[in-house]
Design a protein around this motif. Structure first.
Motif, mmCIF file in Angstrom:
data_model
loop_
_atom_site.group_PDB
_atom_site.id
_atom_site.type_symbol
_atom_site.label_atom_id
_atom_site.label_comp_id
_atom_site.label_asym_id
_atom_site.label_seq_id
_atom_site.Cartn_x
_atom_site.Cartn_y
_atom_site.Cartn_z
ATOM 1 N N UNK A 193 0.823 -1.204 0.000
ATOM 2 C CA UNK A 193 0.000 0.000 0.000
ATOM 3 C C UNK A 193 0.862 1.260 0.000
ATOM 4 N N UNK A 194 2.007 1.208 0.665
ATOM 5 C CA UNK A 194 2.933 2.343 0.606
ATOM 6 C C UNK A 194 3.404 2.574 -0.825
ATOM 7 N N UNK A 195 3.691 1.492 -1.521
ATOM 8 C CA UNK A 195 4.145 1.604 -2.916
ATOM 9 C C UNK A 195 3.042 2.155 -3.814
ATOM 10 N N UNK A 196 1.817 1.671 -3.629
ATOM 11 C CA UNK A 196 0.702 2.148 -4.460
ATOM 12 C C UNK A 196 0.452 3.640 -4.239
ATOM 13 N N UNK A 197 0.599 4.102 -3.021
ATOM 14 C CA UNK A 197 0.370 5.516 -2.731
ATOM 15 C C UNK A 197 1.374 6.422 -3.433
ATOM 16 N N UNK A 198 2.545 5.873 -3.760
ATOM 17 C CA UNK A 198 3.593 6.674 -4.393
ATOM 18 C C UNK A 198 3.576 6.592 -5.914
ATOM 19 N N UNK A 199 2.659 5.821 -6.476
ATOM 20 C CA UNK A 199 2.550 5.788 -7.934
ATOM 21 C C UNK A 199 2.173 7.174 -8.448
ATOM 22 N N UNK A 200 2.698 7.565 -9.612
ATOM 23 C CA UNK A 200 2.436 8.928 -10.129
ATOM 24 C C UNK A 200 0.967 9.327 -10.143
ATOM 25 N N UNK A 201 0.100 8.444 -10.593
ATOM 26 C CA UNK A 201 -1.327 8.786 -10.672
ATOM 27 C C UNK A 201 -1.940 9.000 -9.305
ATOM 28 N N UNK A 202 -1.423 8.284 -8.286
ATOM 29 C CA UNK A 202 -2.012 8.361 -6.953
ATOM 30 C C UNK A 202 -1.443 9.502 -6.108
ATOM 31 N N UNK A 203 -0.300 10.063 -6.530
ATOM 32 C CA UNK A 203 0.257 11.191 -5.792
ATOM 33 C C UNK A 203 0.163 12.493 -6.581
ATOM 34 N N UNK A 204 -0.700 12.510 -7.579
ATOM 35 C CA UNK A 204 -0.955 13.752 -8.313
ATOM 36 C C UNK A 204 -1.637 14.753 -7.386
ATOM 37 N N UNK A 205 -1.465 16.045 -7.628
ATOM 38 C CA UNK A 205 -2.023 17.062 -6.718
ATOM 39 C C UNK A 205 -3.507 16.907 -6.421
ATOM 40 N N UNK A 206 -4.295 16.506 -7.424
ATOM 41 C CA UNK A 206 -5.742 16.411 -7.238
ATOM 42 C C UNK A 206 -6.240 14.974 -7.092
ATOM 43 N N UNK A 207 -5.323 14.015 -7.023
ATOM 44 C CA UNK A 207 -5.745 12.612 -6.983
ATOM 45 C C UNK A 207 -6.537 12.300 -5.719
ATOM 46 N N UNK A 208 -6.035 12.728 -4.583
ATOM 47 C CA UNK A 208 -6.702 12.396 -3.324
ATOM 48 C C UNK A 208 -8.031 13.121 -3.191
ATOM 49 N N UNK A 239 1.965 15.854 -1.152
ATOM 50 C CA UNK A 239 2.447 15.803 0.230
ATOM 51 C C UNK A 239 1.694 14.767 1.055
ATOM 52 N N UNK A 240 0.363 14.734 0.920
ATOM 53 C CA UNK A 240 -0.434 13.805 1.723
ATOM 54 C C UNK A 240 -0.178 12.359 1.324
ATOM 55 N N UNK A 241 0.025 12.110 0.040
ATOM 56 C CA UNK A 241 0.324 10.746 -0.400
ATOM 57 C C UNK A 241 1.657 10.272 0.154
ATOM 58 N N UNK A 242 2.635 11.151 0.180
ATOM 59 C CA UNK A 242 3.945 10.802 0.738
ATOM 60 C C UNK A 242 3.821 10.512 2.231
ATOM 61 N N UNK A 243 3.057 11.350 2.944
ATOM 62 C CA UNK A 243 2.862 11.129 4.383
ATOM 63 C C UNK A 243 2.182 9.783 4.632
#
Length: 309
Positions: A193-208, A239-243
């Motif tokens: 799940x940590x890896x999935x959160x860091x995928x480009x699409x999931x850490x885009x500014x508006x993704x979350x 930032x939130x995806x990285x956290x």
């Protein structure tokens, strides 16, 4: 010396005496799993599930973006179900109800756990398209798939012949799979799940914020919560995806140590609750949800690792 009576039951097979030890609160966790399967059965008996929309709006979309061997399986299952939707759905709901009843009755725990694993894996493949694991979905959107967690929890709660003597343990570690496999399961779930959160699409500014904004069909109170979170996370996806990835990675590693397992379980439960909110509580209040999604299962999974000594 014999274990206390409340931790042991004995039986005689072929003239030989064998013993199977009750792992502390393993039975309670099995009953929690039974309640979730009962909820699934109730959701599957909703009127929406007996119409073709169940297939076209819930099952078929799972094929989107998946490799051919997965998409083809989902499409084949969808076409088959469309021929007799009501009959198939009745079978699905009945299976889930039987699993729940089997987990409640002590004499049928093992068959129920076995059926739980088999059915969950079948639904994960044909109904969830492997839970979005091959298309890079976000944990906030339900990856790795709720039913995969059903199967893992059932395997972790499989009764063992005996518990490790004089060692700090937990229902998962003391179960039939053993400590090594149980710890690998924990590491794989939270590490992935940590890896999935860091995928480009999931850490885009508006993704979350986009995930939280998806509240179609939800009751007003849920839609209001998700709208507030969508505004709070707007343009903060990186930032939130990285956290969140750091927290998931920390849970994965801390869960391997005796000293940090308890705080790791606490953080895992909080993350599971956050993911559940992002999932719209699995859509169980929309009349179209088939299960509560990964949030409650992640919390139950974490509880399986809570030390009892």
């Amino acid at each position: 010396s014999r274990p206390p009576r409340w931790r042991q039951w004995s039986t005689t097979i072929g003239g030989q005496r064998t013993a199977e030890t009750d792992i502390p609160w393993q039975r309670g966790l099995q009953l929690c799993l039974a309640l979730i399967w009962l909820l699934d059965a109730a959701l599957q008996f909703q009127p929406f599930m007996f119409g073709s929309s169940f297939v076209t709006q819930v099952i078929e979309p799972a094929a989107t973006g998946n490799p051919g061997f997965v998409a083809g399986s989902v499409t084949w299952a969808s076409r088959l179900m469309l021929q007799h939707v009501a009959a198939f759905n009745t079978v699905f709901a009945t299976i889930q109800l039987l699993i729940a009843i089997g987990l409640v009755l002590r004499r049928t725990i093992k068959p129920a756990l076995a059926l739980s694993i088999a059915w969950a894996l079948a639904v994960w493949w044909f109904g969830e398209g492997l839970g979005g694991t091959l298309i890079g979905s976000s944990p906030l959107a339900g990856v790795p798939g709720a039913v995969l967690l059903y199967a893992l929890i059932a395997a972790l709660l499989w009764p063992a012949a005996r518990t490790p003597a004089h060692q700090p343990s937990s229902p998962a570690v003391a179960g039939r799979l053993g400590a090594t496999v149980a710890k690998l399961v924990w590491l794989a779930i939270w590490g992935s799940m940590a890896c999935y959160l860091l995928l480009p699409a999931n850490r885009a500014p508006d993704a979350m914020s986009g995930i939280f904004a998806s509240s179609t069909g939800e009751p007003a109170w849920i839609a209001a919560i998700m709208a507030s979170l969508a505004r709070a996370t707007d343009h903060r996806g990186v930032a939130l995806s990285v956290v969140l990835a750091i927290l998931c990675a920390s849970v994965a590693l801390a869960g391997l140590t005796r000293l940090l397992i308890t705080p790791a379980i606490g953080v895992a439960a909080v993350l599971g609750l956050l993911f559940w909110v992002a999932e719209g509580f699995g859509g169980i209040f929309t009349g179209q949800g088939t299960d509560p999604n990964t949030g409650p299962l992640l919390i139950l999974l974490a509880a399986c690792y809570l030390p009892y000594s």
